[in-house]
Design a protein around this motif. Sequence first.
Motif, PDB file in Angstrom:
ATOM      1  N   ILE A 165     -36.714 -89.226  28.794  1.00  0.00           N
ATOM      2  CA  ILE A 165     -36.127 -88.826  29.856  1.00  0.00           C
ATOM      3  C   ILE A 165     -35.120 -89.848  30.775  1.00  0.00           C
ATOM      4  CG2 ILE A 165     -36.461 -87.638  32.284  1.00  0.00           C
ATOM      5  CD1 ILE A 165     -38.451 -85.884  31.023  1.00  0.00           C
ATOM      6  N   LEU A 166     -36.047 -90.999  30.892  1.00  0.00           N
ATOM      7  CA  LEU A 166     -35.226 -92.213  31.282  1.00  0.00           C
ATOM      8  C   LEU A 166     -34.184 -92.829  30.734  1.00  0.00           C
ATOM      9  CD1 LEU A 166     -38.297 -94.217  32.675  1.00  0.00           C
ATOM     10  CD2 LEU A 166     -36.636 -93.022  33.993  1.00  0.00           C
ATOM     11  N   GLY A 167     -33.924 -92.626  29.276  1.00  0.00           N
ATOM     12  CA  GLY A 167     -32.907 -92.875  28.165  1.00  0.00           C
ATOM     13  C   GLY A 167     -31.870 -91.753  28.425  1.00  0.00           C
ATOM     14  N   ARG A 168     -32.129 -90.742  29.097  1.00  0.00           N
ATOM     15  CA  ARG A 168     -31.067 -89.617  29.347  1.00  0.00           C
ATOM     16  C   ARG A 168     -30.489 -88.982  28.011  1.00  0.00           C
ATOM     17  NH1 ARG A 168     -31.636 -86.962  32.954  1.00  0.00           N
ATOM     18  NH2 ARG A 168     -29.657 -86.053  32.659  1.00  0.00           N
ATOM     19  N   LYS A 169     -31.419 -89.211  26.763  1.00  0.00           N
ATOM     20  CA  LYS A 169     -30.949 -88.336  25.667  1.00  0.00           C
ATOM     21  C   LYS A 169     -32.193 -88.380  24.622  1.00  0.00           C
ATOM     22  CE  LYS A 169     -28.569 -91.685  23.028  1.00  0.00           C
ATOM     23  NZ  LYS A 169     -27.238 -92.012  22.099  1.00  0.00           N
ATOM     24  N   VAL A 170     -32.428 -87.522  23.700  1.00  0.00           N
ATOM     25  CA  VAL A 170     -33.180 -87.459  22.599  1.00  0.00           C
ATOM     26  C   VAL A 170     -32.609 -87.601  21.535  1.00  0.00           C
ATOM     27  CG1 VAL A 170     -35.231 -86.301  21.516  1.00  0.00           C
ATOM     28  CG2 VAL A 170     -34.870 -86.086  23.866  1.00  0.00           C
ATOM     29  N   THR A 171     -32.835 -88.545  20.668  1.00  0.00           N
ATOM     30  CA  THR A 171     -31.991 -88.876  19.433  1.00  0.00           C
ATOM     31  C   THR A 171     -32.592 -88.126  18.150  1.00  0.00           C
ATOM     32  OG1 THR A 171     -33.146 -90.872  18.895  1.00  0.00           O
ATOM     33  CG2 THR A 171     -31.360 -91.066  20.249  1.00  0.00           C
ATOM     34  N   ALA A 172     -32.132 -88.061  17.039  1.00  0.00           N
ATOM     35  CA  ALA A 172     -33.041 -87.644  15.822  1.00  0.00           C
ATOM     36  C   ALA A 172     -33.944 -88.692  15.412  1.00  0.00           C
ATOM     37  CB  ALA A 172     -31.896 -87.782  14.781  1.00  0.00           C
ATOM     38  N   GLN A 173     -34.037 -89.938  15.757  1.00  0.00           N
ATOM     39  CA  GLN A 173     -34.995 -90.808  15.805  1.00  0.00           C
ATOM     40  C   GLN A 173     -36.235 -90.713  16.561  1.00  0.00           C
ATOM     41  OE1 GLN A 173     -34.029 -94.981  16.205  1.00  0.00           O
ATOM     42  NE2 GLN A 173     -35.994 -95.593  15.105  1.00  0.00           N
ATOM     43  N   ASP A 174     -36.019 -90.304  17.763  1.00  0.00           N
ATOM     44  CA  ASP A 174     -36.982 -89.799  18.809  1.00  0.00           C
ATOM     45  C   ASP A 174     -37.661 -88.653  18.158  1.00  0.00           C
ATOM     46  OD1 ASP A 174     -36.333 -91.784  20.717  1.00  0.00           O
ATOM     47  OD2 ASP A 174     -34.736 -90.628  21.639  1.00  0.00           O
ATOM     48  N   VAL A 175     -36.858 -87.662  17.746  1.00  0.00           N
ATOM     49  CA  VAL A 175     -37.756 -86.328  17.174  1.00  0.00           C
ATOM     50  C   VAL A 175     -38.548 -86.725  16.004  1.00  0.00           C
ATOM     51  CG1 VAL A 175     -37.390 -84.295  15.968  1.00  0.00           C
ATOM     52  CG2 VAL A 175     -36.012 -84.771  18.086  1.00  0.00           C
ATOM     53  N   ALA A 176     -38.152 -87.489  15.143  1.00  0.00           N
ATOM     54  CA  ALA A 176     -39.112 -88.003  14.005  1.00  0.00           C
ATOM     55  C   ALA A 176     -40.232 -88.893  14.459  1.00  0.00           C
ATOM     56  CB  ALA A 176     -38.181 -88.865  13.076  1.00  0.00           C
ATOM     57  N   TRP A 177     -40.211 -89.578  15.546  1.00  0.00           N
ATOM     58  CA  TRP A 177     -41.345 -90.164  15.944  1.00  0.00           C
ATOM     59  C   TRP A 177     -42.297 -89.326  16.783  1.00  0.00           C
ATOM     60  CZ3 TRP A 177     -43.344 -94.981  16.395  1.00  0.00           C
ATOM     61  CH2 TRP A 177     -44.099 -95.123  17.292  1.00  0.00           C
ATOM     62  N   LEU A 178     -41.808 -88.149  17.508  1.00  0.00           N
ATOM     63  CA  LEU A 178     -42.629 -87.235  17.985  1.00  0.00           C
ATOM     64  C   LEU A 178     -43.395 -86.510  16.944  1.00  0.00           C
ATOM     65  CD1 LEU A 178     -40.401 -85.784  20.870  1.00  0.00           C
ATOM     66  CD2 LEU A 178     -42.480 -86.988  20.959  1.00  0.00           C
ATOM     67  N   ARG A 179     -42.783 -86.077  15.953  1.00  0.00           N
ATOM     68  CA  ARG A 179     -43.253 -85.426  14.818  1.00  0.00           C
ATOM     69  C   ARG A 179     -44.556 -86.114  14.238  1.00  0.00           C
ATOM     70  NH1 ARG A 179     -41.427 -80.713  13.229  1.00  0.00           N
ATOM     71  NH2 ARG A 179     -39.240 -80.103  13.578  1.00  0.00           N
TER      72      ARG A 179
END
Length: 143
Positions: free
Chosen positions: A16-30
Amino acid sequence: MGFAVEKSRTIISAMILGRKVTAQDVAWLRREVFADGEVTRESAEELFAVVRAGMSNAPEWTELFVELITDYVVWQSRPTGVVTDEEAEWLIGRADECKSLDALAALVNVLAEAHRAPQWFVTAVRARALQWPGVEAALRARA
């Protein structure tokens, strides 16, 4: 002696602080946060916080968000496969705070996967699909 860090809260706050969710963020969450497949009410609330922030997110985000919210409401809540009035009220409340295409996608997917849902919930989802900003334009773009 170490201490436990709430991974999902930390990661989601950083997104949220970075103001976007990247594909890498999604992979990390998974891989790191939801690897065990469990979605708690708290983590579902955090996922909605990302949607409420109105950021520009990778397409993978919507897929993950819809999948996890559906898992929480339909498959991990009891009775399995049934959207209870309580869960429906919670979901509509969170979605109404967002009024976004991601939130609508979660609502529609929950209805698609549930074996049973309250009729008022079906009606409420349909009404939101007709009223929320951006829905009509998104549907035209897909045609």
